[in-house]
Design an enzyme around this catalytic site. Structure first.
Site, short mmCIF file in Angstrom:
data_model
loop_
_atom_site.label_atom_id
_atom_site.label_comp_id
_atom_site.label_asym_id
_atom_site.label_seq_id
_atom_site.Cartn_x
_atom_site.Cartn_y
_atom_site.Cartn_z
N ARG A 76 8.09 53.96 107.29
CA ARG A 76 8.48 53.89 105.88
C ARG A 76 8.04 55.12 105.10
NH1 ARG A 76 4.96 49.95 102.82
NH2 ARG A 76 3.65 51.76 103.22
N PHE A 91 -3.52 35.11 105.82
CA PHE A 91 -4.05 36.47 105.83
C PHE A 91 -3.35 37.34 106.88
CE2 PHE A 91 -7.39 39.32 107.64
CZ PHE A 91 -7.54 40.15 106.55
#
Lengths: 487, 367
Positions: A228, A298
């Site tokens: 990205r 998480f």
């Protein structure tokens, strides 16, 4: 305040707006920090956590009380290392020993470091690092051992990487180097966290017997970030995409960003996505080993985000133009889906695997391998949550003897009979239609329809009735006139 | 493949040893076990380079028990590898014609009976049978996700799967095991590879027909394929297993490339090898396609021409079918060695050569 552009965006993406509202309204943390029991140093640690992490701060603070502080401190230790590694104003001669010895300062309640450049955004953490050490000394020894071990190994890995001037100048060479780098900065975090989870009895100890699973967790996240951030890293002159990959498409790394190389650049990014995507099934496998809800949230949230980000980057030329990220609405939707159970997370993975599959371009050299990688994810999910539709053989289906028996002959005869029935129905329909047509045409003829004129015009090739009024009468009279003349 | 500890010389008879799969197995056996004797039983002679090696050829027809018995009267193989069979291709795959069924059954079922009975009579007690995944999937009515050897068979309605299933059950029957026969069956999915002219040509022909612009169904259905080399690996491992520990005796094994892939992506990738990438692809809902298939069947019923689309091929194109190969991994030690993408590339390169040769032949003939 939301900007005008945001308002416009969500007006047209109502479902995303709904996801945001839903998350804000309905999300109940599994556990919450009890600030009343926290001393000033610990409060300071959480302040640093919120300061240094956008993505992890919230999920860490919802962790099970047993792991809340250890994981927070673990994060701050690694962030401290990262702050030294990232700072290009620190000379390598000073940086290398700093990284290699960082783990020795974790228990030293006097150590801190103010050698970071003034623009380093997280410099305050290191300037006041003694608060981290003070809290570190209060946690259980088992946790301290794990945190110090990982900090030591990561510091050494980063030092090796920083020292390798060649790599700094030209970037990562082979896919193996690339994965080794991801191992140091993310795979090790996966290992440390897994050991903490197992130590706290919140995850299946079997996870430690399959180290490739926790490795994949870190690899998928890190590789996705590297994919990205390609544009941003390129602008900052950091190179993580391995030469082994990009050299197949362009001669120089810079050329990936030229508009005329767009197709090549997309093919290159496809290969990067493929390498990351091949880790996805192991991540799902890993998540199946988590026993406690807050720990599951998480680990699952970042994974879902990574899958969505991979899909966003895939076959997207904007990747090379500017920084792209998933929308807030998508993020909220993913958080809602990733804080419940494994099946929903599997659904997220499958959804994005199929999106990638649909964007896949047959001209891409890795087309089939990407399709297979998506198939691998689907297949893994099928193994834990089998599809149950009427199209699947029912569980009680019995093995029969495949043979050409009398029973089958009877079944065939039945089928043949059914076929004949269909034939008779067909004939009946045809006959009915014929009779109705005959009656209608007959009635029209009876009331003076001129089929002879219609046929004659059709023979001349005039398929449409003439549009101008009066023409019809002319045609009719012309035909009639012919008849009269003959008389 | 890991080299096995030295195995005593063996004599293996391969039926259908001149066919696509059979010839590849014969070649692999000759390469891997130079001291073995390989006999090819087929209606066609094997290629020259196979005949030059440690092999012999017996011409016989599996559909004729006298022909097979005569063949076995001259040889006593240690193991029979039964590959001979017929795969009804194209429109014959979905045929419901009784004559066509008799033909398929005679070759695949009666043929297997003839070979097995003759082998038993000759004293041979080891038998490896090339079955097919279609023994399960040829009911066309169901999706098969991760199917394994516990998935029931016997529901196949298409000629091929039904005949292979009947033959497999005959081979693995208790009755034969009691007679001391050690037999196993391999169930490969669709095999592709250099030398295959059935699968690649079928998909390749769609380019010329302009039928590459459609996807029937949602395009999310996964399908299994296997590259020829991997199928050969599995067969060789099965043969070696039966001649040594025989832990595979009495068992059937699914074998595939273990890379299930979206059915329509497989097509697109294959077309891309021939430089054809459809500019767009329209998704046609299953129901619409089914009606179109029915219409095409009606038309072809009257015209007698061959259609690409019929209701059977529509069912085949929208469903999911792939297998779990754990059993073959555990018992045979099977691991696919060539990836599917590489396999498709090799197969297409070979088919391109074939087309070029054909074009040459044609132009020479016209000249």
């Amino acid at each position: 305040m939301p900007s005008a552009a945001d308002v416009a965006y969500y007006l047209f993406h109502i479902s995303e707006l709904r996801a945001i509202i839903q998350w804000k309204t309905w999300h109940n943390p599994v556990h919450e920090r009890d600030e009343s029991k926290e001393g000033p140093d610990l409060k300071e640690c959480f302040r640093f956590l919120n300061l240094t992490s956008r993505s992890f701060a919230a999920v860490i603070q919802e962790l099970h009380p047993e792991l809340l502080v250890p994981v927070c401190l673990f994060y701050l230790c690694l962030r401290g290392l990262d702050t030294i590694e990232d700072d290009m104003t620190i000379d390598i001669a000073q940086k290398e020993p700093l990284l290699r010895q960082f783990h020795e300062h974790l228990e030293d309640e006097t150590w801190n470091f103010d050698g970071n450049g003034p623009n380093e955004k997280d410099r305050e953490l290191l300037v006041k690092f003694e608060v981290v050490a003070k809290e570190f000394n209060k946690v259980k020894e088992e946790y301290r051992v794990i945190i110090a071990d990982i900090t030591k190994r990561m510091g050494n890995g980063m030092a090796d990487y920083a020292k390798n001037a060649d790599q700094n100048a030209n970037g990562v060479k082979t896919i193996k180097d690339y994965e080794l780098y991801c191992h140091y900065v993310a795979g090790l975090v996966g290992e440390g966290l897994t050991r903490l989870f197992v130590e706290a009895k919140l995850a299946n100890p079997a996870l430690l017997q399959r180290p490739e699973l926790m490795e994949s967790m870190g690899q998928l996240l890190q590789q996705t970030n590297i994919i990205r951030d390609i544009r941003e890293d390129h602008d900052d002159k950091r190179y993580f995409w391995p030469k082994e990959v990009w050299s197949k498409y362009v001669n120089k790394f810079d050329e990936l960003f030229l508009p005329e190389n767009q197709e090549k650049a997309l093919q290159c990014s496809s290969e990067m996505v493929l390498i990351a995507l091949n880790r996805a099934d192991e991540c799902l496998f890993y998540m199946a080993g988590i026993k406690e809800q807050s720990v599951f949230n998480f680990v699952a949230i970042p994974q879902s985000m990574a899958m969505a980000t991979l899909e966003l980057c895939f076959q997207n030329p904007t990747l090379f133009e500017r920084n792209i990220k998933i929308t807030k609405g998508t993020a909220c939707q993913l958080m809602t889906e990733s804080t419940q159970n494994l099946q929903l997370v599997c659904d997220v993975f499958r959804r994005y695997a199929r999106k990638i599959h649909r964007k896949n371009n047959p001209s891409d050299p890795h087309f089939l391998d990407i399709s297979i990688a998506c198939g691998k994810i689907e297949r893994f999910i099928e193994g834990i949550f089998p599809t149950q539709t009427p199209r699947v053989l029912p569980p009680g289906a019995e093995q029969t003897v495949a043979q050409d028996s009398e029973e089958e002959a009877k079944r065939k005869a039945d089928q043949a009979e059914a076929k004949q029935d269909v034939l008779y129905i067909g004939i009946a329909i045809a006959v009915t239609l014929a009779i109705i047509s005959a009656v209608m045409i007959g009635a029209a003829w009876f009331f003076g329809a001129r089929f002879d004129l219609a046929f004659a015009e059709l023979k001349k090739g005039n398929l449409k009735p003439p549009k101008e009024s009066g023409v019809l009468e002319n045609i009719a009279s012309a035909y009639d006139a012919q008849g009269h003349n003959e008389l | 493949m890991i080299a096995l500890p030295s195995m005593p010389p063996a004599h293996v008879l391969v039926t259908g040893g001149s066919g696509f799969l059979g010839a590849a197995i014969v070649k692999a056996l000759l390469d891997r076990h130079p001291d073995w004797t390989i006999t090819v039983l087929d209606i066609h002679a094997p290629s020259e380079d196979i005949l030059r090696r440690n092999s012999s050829f017996v011409e016989a027809d599996v559909t004729s028990s006298s022909s097979i018995n005569a063949a076995f009267s001259k040889i006593q193989p240690d193991l029979v590898m039964h590959c001979a069979g017929i795969v009804p291709a194209r429109r014959h795959r979905y045929s419901t014609n009784q004559k066509q069924w008799e033909k398929v059954k005679t070759i695949n079922y009666q043929g297997t009976k003839n070979v097995l009975n003759a082998a038993l009579a000759s004293g041979c007690r080891k038998f490896v049978y090339t079955s097919s995944c279609t023994v399960v999937i040829d009911d066309l009515a169901h999706d098969y996700f991760n199917m394994n050897e516990k998935t029931p068979l016997g529901h196949a309605t298409l000629h091929y799967g039904k005949s292979k299933g009947m033959a497999e059950q005959y081979v693995l029957s208790h009755e034969h095991a009691e007679k001391g026969l050690q037999a196993c069956a391999l169930r490969p999915c669709t095999i592709i590879g250099p030398g295959d002219t059935a699968v690649i040509s079928l998909i390749h022909d769609l380019i010329a027909k302009g039928e590459t612009y459609f996807i029937i169904g949602d395009g999310d259905n996964l399908y299994d394929f296997i590259y020829i080399d991997n199928a050969v690996v599995a067969h060789v491992l099965a043969i070696e297993n039966m001649l040594t520990t025989a832990t595979a005796a009495g068992e059937a094994f699914f074998i595939s490339n273990e890379e299930p892939v979206y059915f329509w992506d497989f097509f697109a990738y294959l077309w891309a090898q021939f430089g054809h990438v459809p500019r767009f692809r329209v998704k046609i809902p299953m129901a619409v396609a089914w009606v179109a298939g029915l219409a095409a069947e009606v038309v072809t019923y009257f015209t007698g021409a061959a259609a690409t689309v019929d209701r059977g091929s529509v069912w085949d194109a929208v469903r999911t079918q792939y297998s779990d190969n754990s059993k073959a991994r555990d018992i045979l030690g099977y691991r696919p060695k060539i990836g599917l993408a590489e396999g498709v590339r090799r197969s297409c390169a070979d088919y391109k050569d074939y087309l070029a040769r054909q074009a040459n032949v044609d132009s020479n003939e016209t000249a």
